[in-house]
Design a protein around this motif. Structure first.
Motif, PDB file in Angstrom:
ATOM      1  N   PHE A 177      61.341  34.956  32.806  1.00 25.33           N
ATOM      2  CA  PHE A 177      60.238  34.865  33.419  1.00 25.33           C
ATOM      3  C   PHE A 177      60.362  33.017  34.169  1.00 25.33           C
ATOM      4  O   PHE A 177      61.197  32.454  33.795  1.00 25.33           O
ATOM      5  CB  PHE A 177      59.143  34.975  32.669  1.00 25.33           C
ATOM      6  N   ASP A 178      59.317  32.998  34.989  1.00 21.18           N
ATOM      7  CA  ASP A 178      59.202  31.502  35.529  1.00 21.18           C
ATOM      8  C   ASP A 178      57.950  31.051  35.043  1.00 21.18           C
ATOM      9  O   ASP A 178      56.909  31.566  35.298  1.00 21.18           O
ATOM     10  CB  ASP A 178      59.259  31.697  37.008  1.00 21.18           C
ATOM     11  N   ILE A 179      57.975  29.643  34.489  1.00 25.31           N
ATOM     12  CA  ILE A 179      56.843  29.139  34.174  1.00 25.31           C
ATOM     13  C   ILE A 179      56.322  28.396  35.480  1.00 25.31           C
ATOM     14  O   ILE A 179      57.277  27.397  35.997  1.00 25.31           O
ATOM     15  CB  ILE A 179      56.977  28.051  33.298  1.00 25.31           C
ATOM     16  N   THR A 180      55.328  28.474  36.249  1.00 27.97           N
ATOM     17  CA  THR A 180      54.930  27.917  37.476  1.00 27.97           C
ATOM     18  C   THR A 180      54.300  26.585  36.941  1.00 27.97           C
ATOM     19  O   THR A 180      53.550  26.257  36.050  1.00 27.97           O
ATOM     20  CB  THR A 180      53.727  28.866  38.111  1.00 27.97           C
ATOM     21  N   HIS A 181      54.503  25.596  37.892  1.00 33.12           N
ATOM     22  CA  HIS A 181      54.415  24.172  37.448  1.00 33.12           C
ATOM     23  C   HIS A 181      54.469  23.375  38.949  1.00 33.12           C
ATOM     24  O   HIS A 181      55.116  23.650  39.818  1.00 33.12           O
ATOM     25  CB  HIS A 181      55.556  23.536  36.674  1.00 33.12           C
ATOM     26  N   LEU A 225      52.775  37.241  20.255  1.00 37.45           N
ATOM     27  CA  LEU A 225      54.055  37.727  20.775  1.00 37.45           C
ATOM     28  C   LEU A 225      55.103  38.125  19.888  1.00 37.45           C
ATOM     29  O   LEU A 225      56.244  38.461  20.379  1.00 37.45           O
ATOM     30  CB  LEU A 225      54.636  36.550  21.950  1.00 37.45           C
ATOM     31  N   GLY A 226      54.795  38.039  18.580  1.00 36.75           N
ATOM     32  CA  GLY A 226      55.904  38.389  17.519  1.00 36.75           C
ATOM     33  C   GLY A 226      56.603  37.183  17.170  1.00 36.75           C
ATOM     34  O   GLY A 226      56.221  35.849  17.439  1.00 36.75           O
ATOM     35  N   THR A 227      57.736  37.387  16.719  1.00 33.84           N
ATOM     36  CA  THR A 227      58.640  36.273  16.313  1.00 33.84           C
ATOM     37  C   THR A 227      59.594  35.856  17.072  1.00 33.84           C
ATOM     38  O   THR A 227      60.041  36.917  17.844  1.00 33.84           O
ATOM     39  CB  THR A 227      59.553  36.688  14.828  1.00 33.84           C
ATOM     40  N   GLY A 228      59.987  34.721  17.532  1.00 36.43           N
ATOM     41  CA  GLY A 228      60.964  34.331  18.571  1.00 36.43           C
ATOM     42  C   GLY A 228      60.888  33.035  19.244  1.00 36.43           C
ATOM     43  O   GLY A 228      60.334  32.078  18.629  1.00 36.43           O
ATOM     44  N   PHE A 229      61.531  32.931  20.414  1.00 39.39           N
ATOM     45  CA  PHE A 229      61.342  31.475  20.952  1.00 39.39           C
ATOM     46  C   PHE A 229      61.447  31.587  22.276  1.00 39.39           C
ATOM     47  O   PHE A 229      62.168  32.784  22.982  1.00 39.39           O
ATOM     48  CB  PHE A 229      62.431  30.487  20.177  1.00 39.39           C
ATOM     49  N   ILE A 230      61.202  30.525  23.195  1.00 36.86           N
ATOM     50  CA  ILE A 230      61.608  30.406  24.604  1.00 36.86           C
ATOM     51  C   ILE A 230      62.669  29.379  24.772  1.00 36.86           C
ATOM     52  O   ILE A 230      62.401  28.231  24.264  1.00 36.86           O
ATOM     53  CB  ILE A 230      60.239  30.222  25.258  1.00 36.86           C
ATOM     54  N   MET A 231      63.436  29.727  25.464  1.00 35.71           N
ATOM     55  CA  MET A 231      64.454  29.027  25.834  1.00 35.71           C
ATOM     56  C   MET A 231      64.647  28.705  27.502  1.00 35.71           C
ATOM     57  O   MET A 231      64.359  29.718  28.355  1.00 35.71           O
ATOM     58  CB  MET A 231      65.889  29.292  25.545  1.00 35.71           C
ATOM     59  N   THR A 268      50.796  26.111  34.891  1.00 33.48           N
ATOM     60  CA  THR A 268      49.509  26.748  35.277  1.00 33.48           C
ATOM     61  C   THR A 268      49.489  28.355  34.951  1.00 33.48           C
ATOM     62  O   THR A 268      48.631  28.862  35.286  1.00 33.48           O
ATOM     63  CB  THR A 268      49.260  26.564  36.682  1.00 33.48           C
ATOM     64  N   GLY A 269      50.777  28.815  34.651  1.00 29.36           N
ATOM     65  CA  GLY A 269      50.652  30.247  34.352  1.00 29.36           C
ATOM     66  C   GLY A 269      52.487  30.505  34.286  1.00 29.36           C
ATOM     67  O   GLY A 269      53.263  29.732  34.276  1.00 29.36           O
ATOM     68  N   VAL A 270      52.673  31.625  34.701  1.00 27.92           N
ATOM     69  CA  VAL A 270      53.942  32.310  34.529  1.00 27.92           C
ATOM     70  C   VAL A 270      54.098  33.298  35.499  1.00 27.92           C
ATOM     71  O   VAL A 270      53.168  34.092  35.989  1.00 27.92           O
ATOM     72  CB  VAL A 270      54.518  32.841  33.313  1.00 27.92           C
ATOM     73  N   ALA A 271      55.514  33.504  36.044  1.00 30.70           N
ATOM     74  CA  ALA A 271      55.670  34.544  37.219  1.00 30.70           C
ATOM     75  C   ALA A 271      56.735  35.354  36.990  1.00 30.70           C
ATOM     76  O   ALA A 271      57.638  34.865  36.304  1.00 30.70           O
ATOM     77  CB  ALA A 271      55.421  33.934  38.537  1.00 30.70           C
ATOM     78  N   SER A 272      56.860  36.592  37.577  1.00 38.18           N
ATOM     79  CA  SER A 272      58.195  37.224  37.452  1.00 38.18           C
ATOM     80  C   SER A 272      58.642  37.715  36.262  1.00 38.18           C
ATOM     81  O   SER A 272      59.985  37.540  35.819  1.00 38.18           O
ATOM     82  CB  SER A 272      59.343  36.525  38.388  1.00 38.18           C
ATOM     83  N   SER A 280      53.260  46.377  27.572  1.00 37.31           N
ATOM     84  CA  SER A 280      53.624  46.442  29.011  1.00 37.31           C
ATOM     85  C   SER A 280      53.853  45.077  29.574  1.00 37.31           C
ATOM     86  O   SER A 280      53.628  44.104  28.730  1.00 37.31           O
ATOM     87  CB  SER A 280      52.345  46.829  29.909  1.00 37.31           C
ATOM     88  N   ALA A 281      54.684  45.055  30.702  1.00 39.73           N
ATOM     89  CA  ALA A 281      55.073  43.736  31.421  1.00 39.73           C
ATOM     90  C   ALA A 281      53.900  42.932  31.620  1.00 39.73           C
ATOM     91  O   ALA A 281      53.797  41.549  31.411  1.00 39.73           O
ATOM     92  CB  ALA A 281      56.064  44.012  32.578  1.00 39.73           C
ATOM     93  N   ALA A 282      52.839  43.396  32.174  1.00 39.51           N
ATOM     94  CA  ALA A 282      51.487  42.688  32.345  1.00 39.51           C
ATOM     95  C   ALA A 282      51.147  42.335  31.027  1.00 39.51           C
ATOM     96  O   ALA A 282      50.621  40.921  31.198  1.00 39.51           O
ATOM     97  CB  ALA A 282      50.490  43.582  33.171  1.00 39.51           C
ATOM     98  N   SER A 283      50.970  42.870  30.055  1.00 37.98           N
ATOM     99  CA  SER A 283      50.477  42.190  28.678  1.00 37.98           C
ATOM    100  C   SER A 283      51.443  40.914  28.276  1.00 37.98           C
ATOM    101  O   SER A 283      51.023  39.927  28.067  1.00 37.98           O
ATOM    102  CB  SER A 283      50.365  43.293  27.721  1.00 37.98           C
ATOM    103  N   VAL A 284      52.598  41.203  28.401  1.00 37.86           N
ATOM    104  CA  VAL A 284      53.545  39.868  27.905  1.00 37.86           C
ATOM    105  C   VAL A 284      53.420  38.900  28.879  1.00 37.86           C
ATOM    106  O   VAL A 284      53.461  37.731  28.200  1.00 37.86           O
ATOM    107  CB  VAL A 284      55.038  40.785  27.854  1.00 37.86           C
ATOM    108  N   ALA A 285      53.283  39.137  29.920  1.00 36.32           N
ATOM    109  CA  ALA A 285      53.093  38.187  31.141  1.00 36.32           C
ATOM    110  C   ALA A 285      51.792  37.400  30.692  1.00 36.32           C
ATOM    111  O   ALA A 285      51.751  36.137  30.813  1.00 36.32           O
ATOM    112  CB  ALA A 285      53.178  38.811  32.508  1.00 36.32           C
TER     113      ALA A 285
END
Length: 332
Positions: free
Chosen positions: A41-45, A101-107, A22-26, A2-7
Motif C-alpha cells: 500500500f501507499d501512505i498518502t503524504h 490488524l492482528g500481529t505484525g509490522f509495516i516496513m 493523511t491516509g492510504v491508497a492502493s 476485505s481489502a476495503a476493511s484492511v485499507a
C-alpha cells in the motif's frame, strides 16, 4: 477481512504514527503466505506517497507455528539488520493490539524482483547475476556478525537437534523413504558437533527471499525462521539444488560458484569457511526440504488442504531424493 476493511484500518494506523500522513491508497494483498498475509500500500503524504508493506498474522490466528520466530521478533531482526548496514527493509511501525490488524509490522517497500525464473534468465538482471554469489557472501557475513546480545529471544539449534527433528517427522509420515533414511544415517555419521562459533542464522536465505534489482541484492526478506546456531547452515542452505532452479552447474542459487560465496564471506567476516561443514548443511538442507515436500503431499492426500499448490510442491520430494544421491555419491 476485505481489502476495503484492511485499507480503512491501515489508514487509521498510518495517521497515528506517521507525522503528516493523511491516509492510504492502493492497498493490495500480495500472493503467497498460507497463515500470514502480505499487503502492499501507499501512505498518502504531502511530501509524496510512501511505499509500504504490511506483514501480518490476522486477528485470531494465534501463536507462530513450529519453527517460526514470530512477527514481533522478525521486526526486531529486520531493523537491527537495517541499522547495521545489511540490506533489509526499514521497519516503519510494529502493530499494536488496539489497531485491529492482528500481529505484525509495516516496513518500507523495496523495489526489485524475487521470482527466480526472472532473476536467472531475464536480460534486466544480466549485469547483476555475476555479482550475486559474492554479494550473498558479504551479506551473510553481516547477518552473522550481528550482536547476539541485542537479539530477541530465538530458539537455539544444533545439527543434532535438527537431525532428531527431521527423523521424528520422517517416522511420523509412516511412508518408507529409503533415500531419506540413507541421508539421515550420513548426517549422523558426519555430524560436526556443536559449532565453536554461534551466531544469528537467517534460516531461509535463498531465492524467493532475496529482493534483487539490476545492481544485485536490494533486500533480505522473510526472517521468520531465524534462530541461533551454526552460521555455516546459511551458506549450505542457499546451495541446495532446489534453489538453483535448473542451473545446477552454479551451486550458489543458480548464479554463482562456491568459491565466490566463500571468498566474499571470508573477506567480510575475517573467518575461514569450512567447506566440508557447508556440505554437511547442504545435505541437511536438501533432506529438510524433501521432508517439507512430503509433508505438503501428506496434507494434500489426507487433508485438510487439497489445493493444487500442495500437490505440486509435494511431488518435488522425488527431486530431493535425486539431489541427495548425487551429494552422497563417493567422490572420484
Amino acid at each position: 477481512m476485505s481489502a476495503a476493511s484492511v485499507a480503512e484500518l491501515l489508514a487509521r494506523s498510518a495517521v497515528a504514527w506517521c507525522p503528516g500522513a493523511t491516509g492510504v491508497a492502493s492497498a493490495t494483498r500480495l500472493s503467497g503466505g498460507a497463515s500470514q498475509e502480505t499487503w502492499s500500500f501507499d501512505i498518502t503524504h504531502p511530501d509524496g506517497a510512501i511505499g509500504a508493506i504490511l506483514r501480518r498474522a490476522p486477528p485470531g490466528y494465534g501463536a507462530a507455528p513450529g519453527r517460526a520466530a514470530g512477527l514481533d521478533a522478525e521486526a526486531v531482526l529486520m531493523q537491527l539488520a537495517h541499522d547495521a548496514g545489511v540490506p533489509s527493509p526499514k521497519v516503519l511501525h510494529v502493530l499494536g493490539p488496539d489497531e485491529d490488524l492482528g500481529t505484525g509490522f509495516i516496513m518500507q517497500r523495496v523495489a526489485g524482483e524475487t521470482i527466480p525464473r526472472k532473476i536467472l534468465r531475464d536480460d534486466e538482471f544480466a549485469q547483476a547475476r555475476p555479482k550475486l554469489a559474492q554479494q550473498c557472501g558479504g551479506i551473510l557475513a553481516g547477518i552473522h556478525g550481528l550482536d547476539i546480545a541485542a537479539l530477541p529471544q530465538l530458539r537455539r539449534m544444533t545439527a543434532a537437534i535438527e537431525i532428531s527433528d527431521i527423523a521424528r517427522e520422517i517416522e511420523g509420515f509412516n511412508w518408507p523413504r529409503p533415500v531419506f533414511a540413507l541421508a539421515l544415517r550420513w548426517l549422523r555419521d558426519h555430524d560436526p558437533g556443536p559449532s565453536e562459533r554461534v551466531t544469528l542464522v537467517h534460516g531461509d536465505f535463498r531465492h524467493g527471499n532475496l529482493m534483487i534489482g539490476p545492481d544485485g541484492v536490494c533486500a533480505v526478506l522473510d526472517w521468520e525462521l531465524a534462530h541461533i546456531g551454526d552460521p555455516m547452515e546459511d551458506l549450505g542452505w542457499i546451495c541446495v539444488n532446489s534453489w538453483r532452479f535448473g542451473a545446477i552447474d552454479k551451486p550458489v542459487g543458480g548464479f554463482g560458484a562456491y568459491e565466490d560465496l566463500f571468498a566474499a564471506y571470508e573477506a567480510a567476516s575475517g573467518i575461514k569457511v569450512d567447506a566440508e561443514c557447508v556440505k554437511f548443511w547442504e545435505v541437511m538442507g536438501t533432506l529438510r526440504w524433501g521432508v517439507m515436500c512430503v509433508g505438503m503431499m501428506q496434507r494434500f492426500r489426507l487433508g485438510p488442504d487439497h489445493s493444487m499448490e500442495r500437490a505440486m510442491i509435494g511431488r518435488r520430494s522425488s527431486e530431493t531424493e535425486i539431489d541427495l544421491l548425487r551429494l552422497l555419491a563417493p567422490r572420484a
